[in-house]
Enzyme design. Structure first.
Site, PDB file in Angstrom:
ATOM      1  CD  GLU A  34      17.142  13.712  20.906  1.00  0.00           C
ATOM      2  OE1 GLU A  34      17.167  12.913  20.137  1.00  0.00           O
ATOM      3  OE2 GLU A  34      17.153  14.914  20.938  1.00  0.00           O
ATOM      4  CE1 TYR A 213       3.437  15.818   3.014  1.00  0.00           C
ATOM      5  CE2 TYR A 213       4.480  16.526   1.153  1.00  0.00           C
ATOM      6  CZ  TYR A 213       4.519  16.032   2.375  1.00  0.00           C
ATOM      7  OH  TYR A 213       5.679  15.600   3.224  1.00  0.00           O
TER       8      TYR A 213
HETATM    9  C1  LIG Z   1      12.805  20.266   4.437  1.00  0.00           C
HETATM   10  C2  LIG Z   1      12.872  18.900   4.711  1.00  0.00           C
HETATM   11  C3  LIG Z   1      11.900  18.029   4.160  1.00  0.00           C
HETATM   12  C4  LIG Z   1      12.135  16.721   4.365  1.00  0.00           C
HETATM   13  N1  LIG Z   1      10.987  15.771   3.761  1.00  0.00           N
HETATM   14  C5  LIG Z   1      11.294  14.537   4.110  1.00  0.00           C
HETATM   15  C6  LIG Z   1      10.473  13.549   3.400  1.00  0.00           C
HETATM   16  O1  LIG Z   1       9.073  13.647   2.842  1.00  0.00           O
HETATM   17  N2  LIG Z   1      10.630  12.136   3.720  1.00  0.00           N
HETATM   18  C7  LIG Z   1      11.660  11.682   4.233  1.00  0.00           C
HETATM   19  O2  LIG Z   1      11.702  10.347   4.228  1.00  0.00           O
HETATM   20  N3  LIG Z   1      12.848  12.287   4.694  1.00  0.00           N
HETATM   21  C8  LIG Z   1      12.652  13.869   4.722  1.00  0.00           C
HETATM   22  N4  LIG Z   1      13.378  14.726   4.884  1.00  0.00           N
HETATM   23  C9  LIG Z   1      14.619  14.241   5.560  1.00  0.00           C
HETATM   24  C10 LIG Z   1      14.423  13.684   7.015  1.00  0.00           C
HETATM   25  O3  LIG Z   1      13.903  14.791   7.870  1.00  0.00           O
HETATM   26  C11 LIG Z   1      15.886  13.203   7.628  1.00  0.00           C
HETATM   27  O4  LIG Z   1      16.635  12.468   6.614  1.00  0.00           O
HETATM   28  C12 LIG Z   1      15.473  12.469   8.886  1.00  0.00           C
HETATM   29  O5  LIG Z   1      15.027  13.143   9.803  1.00  0.00           O
HETATM   30  C13 LIG Z   1      16.960  11.842   9.344  1.00  0.00           C
HETATM   31  O6  LIG Z   1      16.864  11.209  10.547  1.00  0.00           O
HETATM   32  P1  LIG Z   1      17.961  10.814  11.701  1.00  0.00           P
HETATM   33  O7  LIG Z   1      17.280   9.973  12.592  1.00  0.00           O
HETATM   34  O8  LIG Z   1      19.041  10.297  10.934  1.00  0.00           O
HETATM   35  O9  LIG Z   1      18.349  12.460  12.110  1.00  0.00           O
HETATM   36  P2  LIG Z   1      17.370  13.385  12.952  1.00  0.00           P
HETATM   37  O10 LIG Z   1      15.959  13.301  12.525  1.00  0.00           O
HETATM   38  O11 LIG Z   1      18.083  14.823  12.595  1.00  0.00           O
HETATM   39  O12 LIG Z   1      17.476  12.964  14.377  1.00  0.00           O
HETATM   40  C14 LIG Z   1      19.013  13.219  14.850  1.00  0.00           C
HETATM   41  C15 LIG Z   1      18.428  13.288  16.320  1.00  0.00           C
HETATM   42  O13 LIG Z   1      19.962  13.218  17.234  1.00  0.00           O
HETATM   43  C16 LIG Z   1      19.693  14.174  18.399  1.00  0.00           C
HETATM   44  N5  LIG Z   1      21.158  14.676  18.721  1.00  0.00           N
HETATM   45  C17 LIG Z   1      21.851  15.335  17.746  1.00  0.00           C
HETATM   46  N6  LIG Z   1      23.211  15.319  18.545  1.00  0.00           N
HETATM   47  C18 LIG Z   1      23.178  15.007  19.532  1.00  0.00           C
HETATM   48  C19 LIG Z   1      23.934  14.569  20.922  1.00  0.00           C
HETATM   49  N7  LIG Z   1      25.323  14.976  20.852  1.00  0.00           N
HETATM   50  N8  LIG Z   1      23.373  14.017  21.647  1.00  0.00           N
HETATM   51  C20 LIG Z   1      22.274  13.548  21.859  1.00  0.00           C
HETATM   52  N9  LIG Z   1      21.323  13.737  20.914  1.00  0.00           N
HETATM   53  C21 LIG Z   1      21.793  14.202  19.696  1.00  0.00           C
HETATM   54  C22 LIG Z   1      18.916  15.200  17.783  1.00  0.00           C
HETATM   55  O14 LIG Z   1      18.306  15.945  18.771  1.00  0.00           O
HETATM   56  C23 LIG Z   1      17.856  14.422  16.852  1.00  0.00           C
HETATM   57  O15 LIG Z   1      16.781  13.965  17.892  1.00  0.00           O
HETATM   58  C24 LIG Z   1      13.303  15.813   4.786  1.00  0.00           C
HETATM   59  C25 LIG Z   1      14.348  16.818   5.331  1.00  0.00           C
HETATM   60  C26 LIG Z   1      14.067  18.267   5.141  1.00  0.00           C
HETATM   61  C27 LIG Z   1      15.131  19.164   5.663  1.00  0.00           C
END
Ligand SMILES: Cc1cc2nc3c(=O)[nH]c(=O)nc-3n(C[C@H](O)[C@H](O)[C@H](O)COP(=O)(O)OP(=O)(O)OC[C@H]3O[C@@H](n4cnc5c(N)ncnc54)[C@H](O)[C@@H]3O)c2cc1C
Length: 376
Positions: A34, A213
């Protein structure tokens, strides 16, 4: 005895941590890298759909999440001005029985911490920003900005909407900015001075909306997230500050429940709302993408994290019992199992019509990532 698979996961977000926990269940050695030096508790709520809760239950997190989250009677949909109910999607016990798991409203930090608790800390390397990736003959070599290099049998790019792993695999391509922004924050419900609000309501305006909520079982914390046009906005950052006065002005004339929540709000963050069209491919040999890295979506169905969490369960099933020479095929099966569903959710979310009127929700919430048939 054959050596366990060693898989590197880049990104300790919702998807990366869920994948780490799920892969450990099937005996895979994982290391999560991370970029952040520490986990930050962002002021945001998150809806945990019944479909995601089925995965989280098997990861041993149900009791903890029930104890920390709000259990709403429904997700109500009301007119921005008159308050007229357009469609009240009932959750609570009847939906729990129907879909096989509860629908919970959580603080995003609580869900993230729960997922982190399912992964031993020695498996997580903070302060490791991936900068390079080589697919070697028998695995992958990762390079990090801090000078560290590391080898693994395979790699999962769970590095979010701006995924470097995706860019390295398939070439860089910009995200699609929808021309809209979201304000969001959580704050103590005590600031509302005893004025109650609905459990969970989306207030539908003409060109904007706000979802409000509670995120704690005792209703002690409130969350809201908006969507409104701002085509000139460019920054996408988890920490861009918004201006509460501008926000209040943007929702002038909305129902008094909305204006009270905004009047009491101490500060707010601001995001660009982005997504992508479905990618042609997620995997290349021993590297696959997962979560927002391959299927980012607008937040209008509250399903982005749920899709990443479902991915984790399906991927662990595809990799169960697989040896190193079977990883590429397991990744292909994972993609083939997940592609149609995630593309449909991306597409449906983009239209921003979810629950605006009576909606068939079974295909989203009844899905069980532990039992859905895997592609051949
Ligand atoms: C306004 C908003 C509201 C939302 N509400 C909801 C909801 O109510 N319910 C729901 O299910 N989803 C919701 N979402 C969507 C949800 O937040 C995302 O789909 C989810 O966080 C995706 O998870 P992920 O692990 O794929 O990516 P992320 O959570 O973005 O995690 C990616 C991780 O990778 C790390 N990273 C990136 N590049 C590198 C690199 N080069 N090297 C090492 N680490 C790196 C980042 O620091 C981060 O920790 C919402 C999104 C938004 C914007």
């Amino acid at each position: 005895m054959t050596k366990p698979l060693r898989i590197a996961i880049v990104g300790a977000g919702m998807g990366g941590l869920a994948a780490a926990a799920a892969l450990r269940r099937v005996g895979i050695e994982i290391t999560v890298y991370e970029q952040a030096a520490q986990f930050a508790r962002i002021g945001a709520g998150i809806q945990i759909g019944c479909n995601a809760m089925k995965v989280l239950r098997e990861l041993g997190l149900e009791q903890r999440l029930r104890a920390q989250s709000f259990y709403p009677r429904s997700w109500n949909n009301r007119d921005w001005r008159t308050g007229e109910v357009k469609f009240d999607m009932i959750f609570g016990e009847s939906a729990e029985r129907k879909f096989g798991a509860p629908y919970l409203l959580a603080h995003r930090g609580d869900l993230h911490a729960a997922l982190a608790s399912a992964v031993p800390s020695e498996c997580v390397r903070l302060g490791h920003k991936l900068v390079g990736l080589d697919e070697t003959g028998d695995g992958v070599r990762l390079s990090f900005a801090n000078g560290v290099t590391s080898d693994a049998d395979a790699l999962i790019g769970a590095d979010g909407v701006h995924s470097l792993v995706r860019d390295l695999l398939f070439g860089a391509s910009p995200v699609n900015f929808t021309g809209r922004i979201a304000y969001r924050t959580t704050y103590p419900a005590a600031l509302l001075d005893g004025q109650g609000i609905d459990d969970c309501t989306k207030w539908w305006g003409e060109d904007r909306h706000i979802v409000i909520y509670y995120v704690k079982p005792d209703r002690s914390e409130v969350y809201f997230v908006t969507s409104q046009p701002e085509p000139d906005f460019t920054i996408e950052s988890w920490s861009a500050k918004g201006d509460v006065r501008e926000l209040r002005a943007a929702f002038e004339g909305f129902h008094s429940q909305v204006t009270k929540v905004l009047a009491a709000c101490p500060d707010v963050h601001k995001w660009a709302i982005v997504d992508r069209h479905a990618l042609k491919r997620w995997a290349d040999r021993n590297v696959t993408l997962l979560g927002d890295a391959c299927h980012p979506m607008t937040p209008y169905m509250a399903q982005g994290a749920a899709m990443a969490i479902e991915d984790a369960a399906v991927l662990s099933r595809c990799l169960d019992g697989v040896e190193r020479d079977g990883v590429a095929d397991a990744f292909r099966r994972f993609e083939a199992t997940r592609r149609e569903r995630t593309a449909r959710v991306q597409q449906t979310s983009r239209t921003n019509t979810w629950l605006k009127e009576k909606t068939d929700t079974d295909w989203v919430y009844a899905y069980d990532a532990w039992t859905v048939p895997l592609a051949g």
